[in-house]
Design an enzyme around this catalytic site. Sequence first.
Site, mmCIF file in Angstrom:
data_model
loop_
_atom_site.group_PDB
_atom_site.id
_atom_site.type_symbol
_atom_site.label_atom_id
_atom_site.label_comp_id
_atom_site.label_asym_id
_atom_site.label_seq_id
_atom_site.Cartn_x
_atom_site.Cartn_y
_atom_site.Cartn_z
ATOM 1 N N GLY A 239 0.804 -1.220 0.000
ATOM 2 C CA GLY A 239 0.000 0.000 0.000
ATOM 3 C C GLY A 239 0.833 1.263 0.000
ATOM 4 N N VAL A 240 0.132 2.375 0.131
ATOM 5 C CA VAL A 240 0.797 3.671 0.125
ATOM 6 C C VAL A 240 1.258 4.019 1.536
ATOM 7 C CG1 VAL A 240 -0.445 4.633 -1.829
ATOM 8 C CG2 VAL A 240 -1.453 4.801 0.449
ATOM 9 N N GLY A 241 2.154 4.964 1.630
ATOM 10 C CA GLY A 241 2.505 5.527 2.935
ATOM 11 C C GLY A 241 3.791 4.981 3.511
ATOM 12 N N VAL B 115 4.413 3.311 6.403
ATOM 13 C CA VAL B 115 4.486 1.969 6.983
ATOM 14 C C VAL B 115 4.694 0.926 5.878
ATOM 15 C CG1 VAL B 115 3.192 0.235 8.278
ATOM 16 C CG2 VAL B 115 3.104 2.620 8.999
ATOM 17 N N GLU C 298 -0.326 -1.305 -6.903
ATOM 18 C CA GLU C 298 -0.902 -0.057 -7.393
ATOM 19 C C GLU C 298 0.213 0.981 -7.519
ATOM 20 O OE1 GLU C 298 -4.626 1.271 -5.245
ATOM 21 O OE2 GLU C 298 -3.170 2.744 -4.575
ATOM 22 N N ASN D 241 -7.772 10.046 4.062
ATOM 23 C CA ASN D 241 -7.426 10.064 2.630
ATOM 24 C C ASN D 241 -8.531 9.450 1.787
ATOM 25 O OD1 ASN D 241 -4.882 11.097 3.309
ATOM 26 N ND2 ASN D 241 -4.028 9.045 3.562
ATOM 27 N N GLY E 191 -6.965 1.826 -3.119
ATOM 28 C CA GLY E 191 -7.067 0.475 -3.682
ATOM 29 C C GLY E 191 -7.151 -0.601 -2.623
HETATM 30 N N1 COA Z 1 -6.499 7.906 15.065
HETATM 31 C C1 COA Z 1 -6.088 9.147 14.724
HETATM 32 N N2 COA Z 1 -5.041 9.374 13.902
HETATM 33 C C2 COA Z 1 -4.383 8.315 13.423
HETATM 34 C C3 COA Z 1 -4.742 6.998 13.740
HETATM 35 C C4 COA Z 1 -5.864 6.805 14.604
HETATM 36 N N3 COA Z 1 -6.273 5.597 14.941
HETATM 37 N N4 COA Z 1 -3.896 6.147 13.115
HETATM 38 C C5 COA Z 1 -3.030 6.908 12.397
HETATM 39 N N5 COA Z 1 -3.328 8.207 12.587
HETATM 40 C C6 COA Z 1 -2.627 9.351 11.999
HETATM 41 C C7 COA Z 1 -1.150 9.333 12.329
HETATM 42 O O1 COA Z 1 -0.935 9.876 13.608
HETATM 43 C C8 COA Z 1 -0.589 10.196 11.216
HETATM 44 O O2 COA Z 1 -0.883 11.551 11.521
HETATM 45 P P1 COA Z 1 0.128 12.749 11.132
HETATM 46 O O3 COA Z 1 0.132 12.789 9.625
HETATM 47 O O4 COA Z 1 -0.497 13.943 11.770
HETATM 48 O O5 COA Z 1 1.449 12.333 11.705
HETATM 49 C C9 COA Z 1 -1.442 9.809 10.012
HETATM 50 O O6 COA Z 1 -2.641 9.226 10.568
HETATM 51 C C10 COA Z 1 -0.770 8.802 9.082
HETATM 52 O O7 COA Z 1 -0.340 7.689 9.835
HETATM 53 P P2 COA Z 1 1.059 6.936 9.580
HETATM 54 O O8 COA Z 1 1.293 6.068 10.780
HETATM 55 O O9 COA Z 1 2.128 7.914 9.197
HETATM 56 O O10 COA Z 1 0.729 5.929 8.398
HETATM 57 P P3 COA Z 1 0.774 5.974 6.824
HETATM 58 O O11 COA Z 1 1.517 7.121 6.243
HETATM 59 O O12 COA Z 1 1.230 4.630 6.464
HETATM 60 O O13 COA Z 1 -0.788 6.167 6.440
HETATM 61 C C11 COA Z 1 -3.091 5.511 6.245
HETATM 62 C C12 COA Z 1 -1.754 5.322 6.992
HETATM 63 C C13 COA Z 1 -4.083 4.484 6.766
HETATM 64 C C14 COA Z 1 -3.657 6.914 6.502
HETATM 65 C C15 COA Z 1 -2.814 5.320 4.718
HETATM 66 O O14 COA Z 1 -2.157 4.106 4.516
HETATM 67 C C16 COA Z 1 -4.100 5.332 3.901
HETATM 68 O O15 COA Z 1 -4.616 6.384 3.549
HETATM 69 N N6 COA Z 1 -4.647 4.139 3.588
HETATM 70 C C17 COA Z 1 -5.903 3.993 2.862
HETATM 71 C C18 COA Z 1 -5.669 3.790 1.396
HETATM 72 C C19 COA Z 1 -4.816 2.604 1.094
HETATM 73 O O16 COA Z 1 -4.689 1.681 1.885
HETATM 74 N N7 COA Z 1 -4.217 2.624 -0.074
HETATM 75 C C20 COA Z 1 -3.338 1.589 -0.520
HETATM 76 C C21 COA Z 1 -4.025 0.642 -1.399
HETATM 77 S S1 COA Z 1 -3.030 0.096 -2.698
#
Ligand code: COA
Length: 500
Positions: free
Chosen positions: A265-267, A269, A290, A380, A384
């Site tokens: 996935g994206v991001g 982690v 993706e 976000n 996908g």
């Molecule tokens: N409650 C509140 N905030 C939360 C949280 C929760 N349970 N879990 C994470 N966050 C916040 C983090 O604190 C961080 O905040 P910041 O930007 O202010 O620091 C932000 O969400 C992002 O978290 P991070 O741990 O840096 O993870 P990430 O960059 O890997 O993103 C998702 C995690 C879930 C937001 C991101 O993966 C996403 O949008 N996923 C949905 C789409 C997807 O899965 N696409 C891939 C398919 S191919």
Amino acid sequence: MIDILDRVRNKGLQAKIVTAEEAAAFIQPGMNVATSGFTASAYPKAVPIALAERMKKDPFTINLWTGASTGPELDDVLAGVHGIKQRLPYQTDKVLRNEINDGSVNYLDLHLSESAQLSRCGYLGHIDVAIVEACAIDEDGNIIPTTSLGNAASYVQSADIVIVEVNTSQPLELEGMHDVYIPLDPPHRLPIPIVKASDRVGTPYIPCTPEKIKFIVPCDIPDHTRPLRAIDEGSKKMSEFTLEFLQKEIQAGRMPENLLPLQSGVGNVANAVLAGFVDSDLKDLTVYTEVIQDGMLDLIDAGKLNFASGTAFSPSPEGMERFYKDVAKYKKYLLLRPEEISNSPEVVHRLGVIAMNTAIECDIYGNVNSTHITGTKMMNGIGGSGDFARNAFLTIFYTPSTAKDGKISSIVPFCSHIDHTEHDVDIIITEQGIADLRGKAPKERALEIINNCAHPDYRPLLLDYFHRADEQTKHANTPHILDEAFSFHERFLKTGTMQK
Ligand code: COA
């Protein structure tokens, strides 16, 4: 100017070269404007900037349909002048996110694999203008894409007119890195003939005719890709748990030695998890994903990756520099497809993909929230993750066990919003450990998730909830105390922490 003329190979089309301002003047209030772009890759830049300038002087809004998130020269500039009324199918921009959450933008958060079909079937209205970034336009008017495909091909097919931004910052060597296949719509749809990640089934360009292209705009603004966060200890742990688990699956004969095609996935982690594969014994890996991030380039450089198929090439600025320095080398390993193919449930299921995505929160029974903070505020979008989670051979979700310095537990009694149900989730991994949910009933899953994945600070609270719910429901299949199911979230909203 010489460069742009070289890139517009159909001589007749050269007369359609105009400035960004001239092209932007064509866009009228309320139009459905569909663009290329998937992550901060291959989105149009010059025309949206010119459009935003126009909107500053004379405010109006458009509906903006893209491939997924885009870079600041599209989402940020238009949201910055309140120029977006409706937005689909995914975004990550801070300004836009605020407007979605204050009610000024109508956001349609869609499964990415379905977004092109949805735009084609017409109930959202038709596409007035497609704006597409290109490396070049060939002699027949076909469009050579750049660093992503997203929904560009389908949008070009459906749009009334097309504006092509020929981006001279994008290397011409990108030509040949794309495979454009647009499925027919039901009842005429045929099987997508992809049986391995490297299969080519379409054209290396977006089919288009010179007549359909209304304007061509030169642009030299590069993709505004994002830096990745340094890999932290927690992410390293999650990567180690993943590798240990996959090794056991190989030993148990459930996976071949080189695994099944990976989707990541994206991001931060997801990228960190993949980075761990570089130092593993695994080899001959394939990727059907993706977004192609830095981790994939690392795997290519380490000689561990045979092929990666995706819809967007979306590395960090350093990764982009590395790629541009040696496009010829990386091109042998990479292929970009439309997102309805990269994320196709049919293909994902056929190839038996291992899906690895990140969650915002998971609940004790294995439901996953990927999109909404405390159930209401859009982060976000689903992107996908649903395309892959539902259809993969193995579905893994990752989340750090806490967020916001421990004030939030990512394992909760009940997710405040559910994108992926317990039926689609096989494995949950946090820095605390791994929960294997396969073959387990709800109450077995709850103990596995709480004991293995929850942070020790929250384990007693979660166990207390689970045991009381079990008692109160007289051992029901999925015990809940409805009054308390969101008590963690309520406590956080009232006191600023989920801890008692
Ligand atoms: N409650 C509140 N905030 C939360 C949280 C929760 N349970 N879990 C994470 N966050 C916040 C983090 O604190 C961080 O905040 P910041 O930007 O202010 O620091 C932000 O969400 C992002 O978290 P991070 O741990 O840096 O993870 P990430 O960059 O890997 O993103 C998702 C995690 C879930 C937001 C991101 O993966 C996403 O949008 N996923 C949905 C789409 C997807 O899965 N696409 C891939 C398919 S191919």
